[in-house]
Enzyme design. Structure first.
Site, short mmCIF file in Angstrom:
data_model
loop_
_atom_site.label_atom_id
_atom_site.label_comp_id
_atom_site.label_asym_id
_atom_site.label_seq_id
_atom_site.Cartn_x
_atom_site.Cartn_y
_atom_site.Cartn_z
N MET B 1 -25.52 19.03 1.18
CA MET B 1 -25.74 20.52 1.14
C MET B 1 -26.20 20.87 -0.10
O MET B 1 -25.41 20.54 -1.16
CB MET B 1 -24.26 20.98 1.77
N CYS B 2 -27.19 21.81 0.05
CA CYS B 2 -27.89 21.90 -1.40
C CYS B 2 -28.72 23.15 -1.79
O CYS B 2 -28.69 24.01 -0.96
CB CYS B 2 -28.79 20.71 -1.53
#
Lengths: 228, 298, 441
Positions: B1-2
């Site tokens: 997740m970024c």
């Protein structure tokens, strides 16, 4: 008129000042400067004030709004006016995913386009989009009205309950259990009122088509298994 | 997740500012990915020359000595630019393979982050702004850049687990999302002789694209194919020597915003990343459609 | 000469046992998968497979009456201005009005108040009865957002963002038509009598990077006062807890597969998720790796039944536990005194799990006004309080016996395991050995 500059004032201070507003206060016009795409701007307000935000905002602007009129002079990120209860949120630019998600009341007006999942799980809100909306809009929409002057993307109204969808342009495809429905006088009147309240002129209710639930998924039936 | 940022310049006049603009964009994405950060910068490529980005996990590495030793292996010269734990070697293109083999032999602990005519890749564990500062991203020039901030989901927080992942000469990929069939894919890629260095799902995506391109597909076609073969949620931004691409999965939940002007194409996981770009107020801004390949080439 | 042909005793298949056969026939006849309430019923490695060592010569026990063993717990100390203070480390898990009758919700509140702990709302919003009768109330924020509104959010003492639950990690809620009464329909903004489906993902965020922003919004709306919990089902507890912490949780709730549900597919309940025992150590490990153990509190739920279970969960690193099914039993669920009525429903006391049908003779899992009034909220509340106090005393007894002046000082080294499975899952040695299976590989 208080003007709060978010490049110098912390977000928490802005929101707390807005939460402290009570019924009958004198500061009814607020201005927010330099939002620069910040999240959670003007959330959880419960007072009849108007807030003009000069510039783009990030996620959840106007979230859970009650009574207030929030105008964004710019674009808005995901979840604008999510779970709104009452009042009005106006976005002069485009909005991202989940606009008006789970909204229960009030009106959301998007003057540009809305991305995917506009009106997802809406529960009573009125949403008017002058441009087009993206895919999976009005997914599981329970009640309320979604009006789109432009086009709708893929899978409009998938698994819809009792919300009413009005689209003037093309619908790329309808989602499971969503069908076109007859536009009766009551719907034309409703649409007339929605257009008028959102300040739209020169567009006739008769130019729209209405979509809603076929109600075939309301009770489990194994022969609908493809839809589950 | 970024968080992902990307900037593809159309206007040459902006090229000296590429690093500064990218660095400001990356800084807005810190909360989305506080664990590590990385970026690929595409600079000017010179005729007949190639670049190789090396990374060392041990701080005492003597890159200048390594460069000297490498020069002894070839007829040309090796130019060295060191930035903290990374070093970019520039050599003759026809001597690249010799250099790569020699690095493996002379400095087995040093890793090759990427090779190509234009690409340089920097990535490290740490808060994104600190990582950008360490590598002096602000001062870098070039034609396009892709940056990434990582919130690790299931694989380790390491330098190798940071993005971008290089997919082949001058290619890189960054990813936001979570693939759900990467273990099976990893096994089939391994069967075809493609070795992966991490347990990271994004590396599998990068290797998948390389594998497809080895079969003769171009990047656009490989991305199209990935829609059939990759399961899960993803937004990819990819870079090539001359190109810049974006792809979202068919569900398209992970955020993505594109902006285009006459001067550039920009990508941000949030609009916040784009706020400081010149002329953003009048740019065309939109969210990429699901299962649609977007690609720009100069 | 004729031979006697000795008869073979008829043998039933272990694979196709009676229950399996009945399920095949039921599916073939009805064309619907089996839907039921409660949690996993199959035998799973559980707390019963762990034992406390107790004090003897190398350690000294505390005296039962004079020497205090504290049980209070503070939840939400990381970011919230107003953390939750509870007298006991046992909370009441989220259960919705809709799944439960108004009387049952009131009884839970009354019982929790007497015992000094919190109750939790569920899918369907907050009722005035519930808020009125619960001194400390945790408001669940769910994918469906049924009944969600900012007024109730501000009335709550804490907010629990539900990502998943142990009975169905990765699944949404479900409430069948029989229980969608006028009031439930109104609270959920749904047509009456339909089979309501709840989404499995939240409508306006996907993934921990978005969740971090959602938490910011909730904190801004509530002026950073209220603790924010994140509840996950027992799926990949190490990663899930680490990401909950990164997303900004004050408290993480991990619900193992024995955790109950109002209604979902039997195949989901029995075949998805990890046993509670297997979830705790990875969850604690994640907190320790991030330097957040005891700073972000961990609540464990799913199959907690008595003070020994509470003490074991705490010893493995939890800060508190939550009970759901056990609390319903304390109120009067599945009471053998109602056996004839259970039989009339085709079941038996102790096995009744058709909570979604709304015909609960105990008046707990029903919206039928006649059935609901059978439950005396005051009396049922008192029963729950008694049960909570007994569990707390039991956990204290064990903690004292292990020489601890606070139940939170219990540690894994106070435990040994009876089975290799439990030893591996709880990461404690097999009894009589120093062997922890799976360690040191």
């Amino acid at each position: 008129m208080p003007a709060i500059d978010l490049s110098t004032t912390p977000l928490r201070e802005l929101n707390q000042s807005l939460h402290a507003l009570a019924e009958g206060n004198n500061e009814t016009e607020w201005e927010v400067l330099n939002p620069d795409g910040r999240h959670a701007v003007a959330v959880g307000i419960d007072a009849p004030v108007s807030i003009d935000i000069r510039g783009p905002v990030g996620y959840y602007c106007g979230g859970m709004n009650k009574q207030a009129t929030v105008t964004v002079h710019g674009s808005a990120g995901p979840g604008v006016a999510e779970n709104m209860m009452s009042g009005k949120v106006v976005i002069k630019g485009d909005v991202s995913q989940y606009a008006g998600a789970t909204g229960r009341g009030g009106m959301l007006v998007v003057e540009g386009n809305a991305a995917s999942r506009c009106g997802i799980s809406m529960k009573g809100i009125d949403i008017v989009v002058k441009g087009s909306i993206g895919h999976m809009s009005a997914f599981m929409a329970q009640t309320g009205n979604l009006v789109v002057l432009g086009d709708a993307g893929d899978a409009l109204g998938d698994s819809i309950y009792e919300a009413r969808l009005f689209v003037r342009g093309n619908v790329q495809s309808l989602g499971a259990d969503c069908v076109e429905k007859e536009m009766r006088d009551e719907h034309l009147e409703l649409l007339e009122d929605l257009l008028q309240r959102s300040g739209i002129t020169g567009v006739k209710p008769s130019e729209f088509r209405r979509y809603g639930s076929a109600r075939k998924l309301y009770n489990f039936n194994i022969d609908n298994a493809d839809a589950y | 997740m970024c968080g992902i940022v990307g900037l593809f310049l159309k206007n040459e006049a902006l090229e000296p500012q590429l690093g500064a603009l990218t660095s400001a964009m990356l800084a807005t994405m810190c909360e989305r990915g506080p664990d590590s950060a990385g970026f690929a910068v595409y600079g000017q490529s010179l005729d007949g020359e190639a670049k190789i980005t090396l990374q060392s996990s041990s701080p005492e590495i003597d890159f200048p000595a390594l460069a000297k030793a490498l020069e002894n292996e070839i007829t040309g010269t090796v130019k060295l630019t060191q930035r903290a734990t990374h070093a970019v070697l520039t050599c003759r293109r026809d001597e690249l393979d010799t250099i790569r083999a020699a690095v493996r032999r002379l400095a087995p602990s040093v890793r090759v982050m990427g090779v190509g005519e234009a690409i340089e890749i920097y990535k490290e564990v740490g808060y994104p702004t600190a990582v950008a500062e360490r590598f002096e991203l602000k001062g870098m020039k070039g034609t396009h850049a892709i940056g990434h901030t990582r919130m690790a989901t299931e694989s380790a927080v390491t330098t190798l687990g940071a993005h971008p992942f290089s997919t082949g000469p001058d290619q890189c990929l960054v990813h936001n999302g979570s693939l759900s069939n990467h273990n099976n894919l990893r096994r089939s890629l391994a069967h075809d002789g493609i070795q992966l260095e991490t347990q990271n799902d994004s590396e599998v995506a990068a290797a998948y694209l390389t594998w497809r391109m080895k079969q003769g597909l171009d990047l656009g076609q490989a991305l199209e194919k990935s829609l059939d073969d990759l399961d899960g949620f993803f937004t990819f931004v990819v870079g090539t020597k001359n190109g810049f691409g974006v792809l979202r999965d068919p569900i398209a939940c992970k955020p993505a915003v594109l902006a285009e002007t006459d001067d550039y194409v920009a990508f941000g996981s949030e609009y916040r990343a784009l706020v400081g770009l010149p002329g953003i107020d009048t740019a065309k801004v939109w969210e990429p459609e699901p299962a649609t390949v977007y690609f720009w080439e100069r | 000469m004729s031979y006697h042909n000795p008869p073979t005793t008829p043998r039933k298949s272990a694979t196709f046992d009676d229950y399996t056969l009945s399920e095949i026939r039921r599916a073939a006849t009805t064309g619907i998968y089996d839907i039921r309430g409660a949690g996993a019923k199959r035998k799973l490695p559980h707390f019963d497979d762990l034992l406390f060592l107790g004090a003897s010569m190398s350690r000294y026990p505390l005296e039962g009456y004079r020497e205090k063993c504290s049980t209070e717990v503070v939840l939400g100390t990381r970011f919230a201005k107003k953390p939750i203070h509870l007298k006991i480390p046992i909370t009441i898990a989220g259960m919705s009005f809709g799944a439960l009758s108004g009387n049952a919700k009131e009884a839970l509140g009354r019982g929790a108040n007497i015992a000094g702990t919190s109750t939790t709302t569920g899918d369907g919003g907050m009722t005035p009865e519930e808020r009125g009768h619960s001194k400390t109330l945790v408001y669940q924020y769910l994918p469906s957002r049924y009944g969600m509104n900012p007024d109730d959010l501000r009335k709550a003492d804490a907010i629990e963002i539900v990502v998943g639950q142990g009975a169905k990690p990765g699944g949404g809620g479900m409430l069948l038509g029989q229980k969608i009464s006028d009031r439930v329909a109104e609270m959920r903004t749904l047509p009456k009598g339909i089979d309501q489906r709840s989404a499995c993902r939240h409508p306006d965020w996907t993934g921990p990077d978005d969740l971090e922003i959602k938490i910011l919004e909730l904190r801004e709306i509530t002026d950073w006062e209220k603790p924010i919990y994140i509840k996950v089902g027992g799926a990949r507890p190490y990663y899930d807890v680490a990401l909950a912490v990164k997303a900004g949780a004050d408290v993480v709730v991990v619900d193992g597969m024995q955790g109950g549900t109002a209604a979902t597919q039997e195949v989901f309940i029995e075949h998805v998720g990890q046993p509670t025992l297997a979830c705790i150590r990875p969850a604690v490990q994640a907190l320790q790796d991030l330097g957040m153990h005891r700073k972000v509190q961990l609540i464990v739920s799913g199959g907690i039944r008595n003070g020994a279970d509470v003490a074991k969960a705490l010893a493995l690193g939890a800060d508190a536990v939550a009970i759901g099914s056990a609390a319903l039993v304390a109120l009067g669920d599945n009471d053998p005194a109602l056996e004839s009525e259970y039989q009339a429903l085709g079941t038996t006391a102790g096995a009744y799990d058709d909570w979604h049908e709304g015909r609960d003779p105990a008046g707990i899992t029903t919206q039928d006004p006649k059935l609901a009034t059978r439950l005396d909220a005051e009396l049922a509340g008192r029963r729950l309080a008694n049960y909570l106090k007994v569990m707390t005393l039991e956990a204290q007894t064990i903690a004292r016996a292990c020489g601890h002046n606070h139940v939170h000082n219990l540690e894994p080294e106070d435990l040994c395991a009876l089975t290799i499975e439990a030893a591996a899952m709880a990461r404690v040695p097999l009894a009589g050995t120093s062997w922890i299976p799976g360690q040191g590989l």
